[in-house]
Design an enzyme around this catalytic site. Structure first.
Site, mmCIF file in Angstrom:
data_model
loop_
_atom_site.group_PDB
_atom_site.id
_atom_site.type_symbol
_atom_site.label_atom_id
_atom_site.label_comp_id
_atom_site.label_asym_id
_atom_site.label_seq_id
_atom_site.Cartn_x
_atom_site.Cartn_y
_atom_site.Cartn_z
ATOM 1 C CG ASP A 91 -31.676 37.676 5.397
ATOM 2 O OD1 ASP A 91 -32.450 36.784 5.000
ATOM 3 O OD2 ASP A 91 -30.668 37.434 6.087
ATOM 4 C CB CYS A 142 -23.898 32.610 10.128
ATOM 5 S SG CYS A 142 -23.312 30.999 9.578
ATOM 6 C CE LYS A 157 -32.179 29.966 6.669
ATOM 7 N NZ LYS A 157 -31.482 29.089 7.618
ATOM 8 C CG HIS A 216 -26.881 34.956 8.293
ATOM 9 N ND1 HIS A 216 -25.982 34.628 7.290
ATOM 10 C CD2 HIS A 216 -27.223 33.784 8.884
ATOM 11 C CE1 HIS A 216 -25.791 33.319 7.285
ATOM 12 N NE2 HIS A 216 -26.522 32.786 8.245
ATOM 13 C CD GLN A 265 -34.443 32.170 10.429
ATOM 14 O OE1 GLN A 265 -35.398 31.515 10.838
ATOM 15 N NE2 GLN A 265 -33.317 31.606 10.049
#
Length: 412
Positions: A207, A370, A233, A130, A210
């Protein structure tokens, strides 16, 4: 338990949860088929209520007031920190509240990166990152003169750790990778990535945006050094996220922003700073949002992260099988993608598909997500992305397929 029985048990655990989410119904009472959870999750009523109570009935500032409500709000805010720590297997004093994963990664770049990186050092990213895990490092590159290497992907869209092993050298100081791709849904073998990074003396930043909504995360077991994620999220509110970092790293890292709350003692001659995590939380924090995030975590935990993962995996399997039967559809990513299905419809721009689907009360994401370097790698300007949450069901998949069929008729 057989596969059929397991699927039935998962359905039973999820059944009826859609009613917990007020945002999944249109103003006329019709269902809204929301398939953009990878962008942001809808909020269960318990989170809405927690935010409402914190902003109204219970509201006060934290850490400063000697009156009862301030003390109670401080307890609630710090309890939220403990809840986040427990959820990802960290310690309370290793959790820094941020506005989201973007700020968390920028915090690492601007503090640890500025203090520790110098010309000749290298960072390894991957082709699927991202922008929030690319641009902060480019800004540090401009400031420090470091070099950035890019790890390629496997044929099915996973970060190629065999290639990473060949790329990594003693000059690498950091490996920064997505735990789960926001476009392809491909999951990283994070423990192997940690072993590879540590093998050359580098640190590993993950990261986890998700990952945390759809898989169990234990930062100790992963052996990473930094872990970043966003609350919105994870069925919580916007404006809140977290950076987990090893306690020794936080203790050795200088502050980023200056102001109230992050200090020990201030004079015009000199300022000393509070210990982590307060050192990195200047100013009045996102009190309400942190409490809302804790409520979202409680909600997810009440269902079970493994149950959610199994539910989303079944929806991914069903969707990919149905799309594969359409000759004009190109699928991206691995078969076992985590809650995300990205695809392209031949002759139809994803924005056009998204517009027609919207007319059918189906919401998907269309664009570069992104992740423009990944789009370049896939040789497409954009993809259509359907992403699932714990509230998604087969009716949503059926509505998506009906919308695609209508789009194909319109475009001939």
């Amino acid at each position: 338990m057989s596969a059929t029985a397991s699927a039935t048990a998962t359905q039973a655990a999820i059944l009826g949860r859609k009613a917990d989410f007020p945002g999944l119904v249109n103003s006329d009472g019709s269902p809204w088929h929301y398939l953009d959870t990878a962008a942001t999750a809808q909020k269960p009523q318990v989170v809405v209520d927690a935010v409402g109570n914190a902003l109204g009935r219970d509201y006060a500032t934290v850490h400063r007031g000697v009156y009862t409500r301030s003390a109670e709000m401080t307890l609630g805010y710090e309890a939220a920190r403990r809840r986040v720590a427990e959820f990802i297997g960290g310690a309370e004093d290793e959790i820094v509240f941020t506005r989201g994963a973007t700020e968390a990664i920028n915090l690492v770049a601007q503090t640890w990166g500025t203090a520790n990186l110098k010309p000749g050092d290298r960072i390894l990213l991957s082709q699927l990152e991202h922008h929030s895990n690319i641009v902060p490092w480019q800004l540090i590159q401009d400031r420090t003169g470091i070099e950035i290497d890019v790890c390629p992907l496997t044929a099915d869209g996973r970060i190629d750790l065999d290639a990473a092993e060949r790329i990594l050298t003693g000059a690498h100081k950091l490996v920064a990778l997505a735990h789960v791709s926001n476009v392809l849904g491909s999951a990283l073998d994070a423990r192997r990535a940690a072993d590879l990074a540590h093998g050359v003396g580098a640190l590993l930043l993950l990261d986890g945006c998700q990952a945390v909504p759809r898989m169990a995360v234990d930062v100790a077991a992963l052996d990473c050094d930094f872990y970043a994620f966003s609350g919105h999220k994870l069925y919580g509110p916007t404006g809140i996220g977290a950076l987990w970092a090893r306690a020794d790293l936080l203790a050795a890292t200088p502050p980023w922003q200056g102001g109230g709350s992050m200090i020990d003692r201030v004079t015009f001659a000199r300022t000393t700073f509070a210990p982590p995590p307060q050192r990195f939380e200047a100013g009045t924090p996102a009190i309400v949002e942190a409490i809302g995030l804790a409520a979202g975590i409680d909600y997810v935990t009440s269902i079970g992260i493994d149950t959610i993962a199994a539910h989303e995996a079944e929806l991914v399997r069903t969707t990919r099988e149905a799309l594969r039967r359409i000759n004009s559809v190109t699928l991206f990513g691995p078969e076992d993608s985590a809650g995300i299905v990205s695809f392209a419809l031949s002759g139809v721009h994803p924005h056009d598909l998204g517009t027609i689907l919207d007319e059918e009360n189906v919401a998907i994401r269309a664009g570069h997500h992104c992740a423009q370097p990944l789009m370049d790698h896939l040789k497409v300007p954009a993809t259509a992305r359907a992403s699932f949450g714990l509230y998604s069901d087969e009716d949503d998949v059926a509505a998506l397929l009906r919308g695609i069929e209508r789009t194909m008729r319109i475009f001939g």
